[in-house]
Design a protein around this motif. Structure first.
Motif, short mmCIF file in Angstrom:
data_model
loop_
_atom_site.label_atom_id
_atom_site.label_comp_id
_atom_site.label_asym_id
_atom_site.label_seq_id
_atom_site.Cartn_x
_atom_site.Cartn_y
_atom_site.Cartn_z
N MET A 161 0.84 -1.21 0.00
CA MET A 161 0.00 0.00 0.00
C MET A 161 0.88 1.26 0.00
O MET A 161 0.85 2.10 0.91
CB MET A 161 -0.95 0.00 1.20
CG MET A 161 -1.83 -1.23 1.28
SD MET A 161 -2.86 -1.48 -0.19
CE MET A 161 -4.18 -0.34 0.05
N ILE A 162 1.66 1.38 -1.07
CA ILE A 162 2.67 2.44 -1.16
C ILE A 162 2.03 3.79 -1.50
O ILE A 162 1.20 3.89 -2.41
CB ILE A 162 3.71 2.06 -2.24
CG1 ILE A 162 4.48 0.81 -1.79
CG2 ILE A 162 4.67 3.20 -2.53
CD1 ILE A 162 5.31 0.15 -2.86
N LEU A 163 2.43 4.81 -0.74
CA LEU A 163 1.97 6.18 -1.04
C LEU A 163 2.76 6.66 -2.25
O LEU A 163 3.99 6.63 -2.25
CB LEU A 163 2.26 7.10 0.15
CG LEU A 163 1.67 6.66 1.50
CD1 LEU A 163 2.21 7.53 2.63
CD2 LEU A 163 0.15 6.73 1.45
N THR A 164 2.07 7.10 -3.28
CA THR A 164 2.77 7.42 -4.53
C THR A 164 3.08 8.90 -4.69
O THR A 164 3.76 9.29 -5.63
CB THR A 164 1.90 7.02 -5.74
OG1 THR A 164 0.71 7.81 -5.72
CG2 THR A 164 1.55 5.55 -5.71
N PHE A 165 2.52 9.73 -3.81
CA PHE A 165 2.65 11.19 -3.91
C PHE A 165 1.97 11.74 -5.16
O PHE A 165 2.24 12.86 -5.57
CB PHE A 165 4.13 11.63 -3.85
CG PHE A 165 4.78 11.30 -2.53
CD1 PHE A 165 4.81 12.24 -1.50
CD2 PHE A 165 5.32 10.04 -2.29
CE1 PHE A 165 5.38 11.93 -0.27
CE2 PHE A 165 5.89 9.72 -1.05
CZ PHE A 165 5.92 10.67 -0.06
N VAL A 166 1.12 10.93 -5.77
CA VAL A 166 0.33 11.43 -6.91
C VAL A 166 -1.03 11.82 -6.35
O VAL A 166 -1.91 10.97 -6.14
CB VAL A 166 0.18 10.36 -8.02
CG1 VAL A 166 -0.74 10.87 -9.13
CG2 VAL A 166 1.53 9.98 -8.58
N ASP A 167 -1.19 13.12 -6.08
CA ASP A 167 -2.45 13.59 -5.51
C ASP A 167 -3.35 14.17 -6.60
O ASP A 167 -4.56 14.26 -6.43
CB ASP A 167 -2.20 14.67 -4.45
CG ASP A 167 -1.47 14.10 -3.24
OD1 ASP A 167 -1.36 12.87 -3.15
OD2 ASP A 167 -1.02 14.89 -2.40
N ALA A 168 -2.72 14.57 -7.70
CA ALA A 168 -3.53 15.15 -8.78
C ALA A 168 -3.35 14.33 -10.05
O ALA A 168 -2.22 14.11 -10.49
CB ALA A 168 -3.07 16.59 -9.03
#
Ligand code: BGC
Length: 512
Positions: free
Chosen positions: A86-93
């Protein structure tokens, strides 16, 4: 766009016959022409036992989907909380369509890598020009050093840029060329443009790279080639697929890769991610599940077990256990090894070898080729399963060419049944994984219940080229979700959009 087909549910036949146990010892020197066997086991009972072990009736699939959901939640709560990273990708947009300018994509994830340039023209013009080139990676580079691998990539990238036609592609003055780097291996992302490799998968084993920043490795190689480019986004292929598909269709919520390896990424509500540790999190972000690491409750046959033990990357996902006050790291990656294209042919090969060695699949003959790991490819299984002739002519000639064996009709049928067993288990387990993600999204948003279309963007050669696998996957999905919810789900084959997605994310995260 291919809407889910409402095919009739798959009936899983699980005949009950006496069970057989195979020795779990590793076999090294296989018999080529076997000796006359005293009391051979019948191929039928080997097959029946295997079919029974691989059966995926709906109650079992329901448990799998629930267990995946539980692990998703556990992985969102704390780092290493469950089988799924469940890796946070830092793609918020995600891309909006307004992106403009010249951007590049570099795609590394299998035996090929691809370079692409994309001239984006905003909402009206969208993709104005698009050029790409693909290179195959010599096998020695897949198991060599990072300098060799990234040096090779940078040199091809430099050649590609040197050949650019200035009329079609326009870089604004004063700007560096910006790249979206699709790196399709598990990476612990530290920001949108950096991340460290957790573990190689899919036959790669480049030395000294685990724990290293993959963007730094690429930057170093680019500098050595005097390439003035910068990585503005580091993305997984699942994220790239989701972003590229979303550019054309706002209802895309999930990106799934079913190819050599497998993965799924999806749009998550930030307030459902406790490990973000920010009280003020609102909006959404993309999660890279790395679902290939799921292992709980999957019944492993002896063939799965032996394949894993003998693979280049045995048990590829890392899990931490507390054992007598010591931390023990165990690597497991069962789900990927049961559902993705790299492994299906290999499992079939192992079963066929067992059927030849301990029983009488091809009489007394044990074909030499059956002893070569990974000699049987997943596309070979597909070819055999698509044989509609009464006497399985294609299967017969494939076995003749591949194994140098004259297989009678009974043997041909058995071979097809083994292929079908492995492909059915893979396809149905993949369907259960997609359901787990859709149900997680549904719980937080009620999208489908309120009639909103929800799109799963799919890419990967296994999904694209194996119709029977696709059918098994889709049937399981409908059986688990039910007709009402699944009528709002669309599975869309979005071939090769991950490169476009990466270029778009480079645009979204441009430093200019
Ligand atoms: C990797 C994932 C990747 C998937 C599909 C897996 O082996 O761990 O990061 O997305 O393959 O390429």
């Amino acid at each position: 766009m291919s809407l889910i087909m409402f095919a009739s549910p798959v009936v899983v036949i699980t005949p009950t016959v006496r069970s057989l146990t195979f020795s779990s010892s590793r076999r090294s020197n296989y018999t080529v022409m076997s000796a006359v066997r005293s009391e051979p086991t019948s191929t039928c009972s080997v097959l029946t036992k295997f079919q029974k072990d691989c059966a995926t009736p709906i109650p079992f699939l329901r448990n799998v989907a629930d267990a995946i959901s539980d692990d998703m939640r556990a992985g969102l709560a704390v780092e290493g909380g469950g089988d799924l990273d469940m890796i946070l990708t830092f793609v918020d947009a995600l891309p909006s369509g307004n992106e403009e300018g010249l951007f590049y994509a570099l795609d590394l994830g299998g035996t090929n890598f691809r370079v692409r340039s994309v001239q984006l023209g905003g909402k009206e013009e969208r993709v104005v020009a698009n050029e790409s080139e693909q290179f195959s990676i010599p096998h020695e580079l897949m198991v060599g050093t990072s300098e060799e691998l990234f040096g090779f990539i940078a040199s091809k990238l430099a050649d590609f840029v040197a050949k650019e036609k200035p009329g079609r592609f326009r870089l604004e003055q004063g700007r560096k060329r910006e790249i979206g780097f699709t790196f399709s291996f598990p990476v612990k992302q530290t920001s949108i443009d950096s991340g460290t490799l957790i573990k190689w998968t899919k036959g790669f084993n480049v030395s000294g790279m685990e724990g290293k920043n993959v963007v730094a490795c690429l930057n170093k190689a680019m500098e050595a080639h005097r390439l003035d480019m910068r990585v503005s986004a580091l993305v997984n292929d699942g994220v790239g697929t989701l972003a590229g598909a979303r550019y054309w269709d706002e209802d895309v919520m999930v990106g799934v890769i079913l190819g050599t390896g497998t993965n799924a990424c999806y749009v998550e509500q930030k307030n459902a991610i406790p490990k973000l540790q920010s009280k003020f999190s609102s909006g959404t972000t993309i999660i890279n599940t790395e679902w290939g690491g799921f292992s709980k409750i999957l019944p492993r046959t002896i063939f799965d077990q032996e394949m894993d033990e003998e693979s280049l990357n045995p048990g590829e996902h890392c899990h931490q256990f507390l054992y007598c006050f010591f931390t023990v790291w165990v690597w497991i990656k069962l789900y990927e090894k049961m559902i993705s294209g790299m492994y299906l042919g290999e499992i079939v090969r192992r079963v066929l070898l067992q059927m030849c060695e301990t029983s009488d699949l091809f009489g007394q003959f044990v074909p030499v080729k059956l002893s070569t790991p990974f000699a049987l490819r997943t596309e070979d299984l597909c070819k055999m399963q698509e044989d509609n002739t009464d006497d399985l002519v294609t299967v017969g000639s494939f076995l003749h060419n591949f194994l140098e064996v004259e297989a009678n009709l009974k043997a041909r049928r058995r071979v097809v049944e083994v292929c079908d067993t492995v492909v059915q288990r893979g396809g149905r387990l993949a369907g259960a994984g997609i359901v787990a993600i859709l149900e997680k999204i549904e719980k937080d948003t009620d999208r489908m219940a309120s009639g909103q279309r929800t799109v799963v963007a799919m890419d990967g050669a296994l999904y694209e080229k194996y119709p029977q696998y696709r059918r098994y996957m889709q049937d399981a999905l409908v059986e688990l979700l039910g007709h009402h919810l699944s009528s709002h789900v669309a599975i869309k084959h979005t071939k090769d959009v991950s490169g476009l997605g990466a270029a778009l994310l480079a645009a979204t995260n441009s430093i200019y």
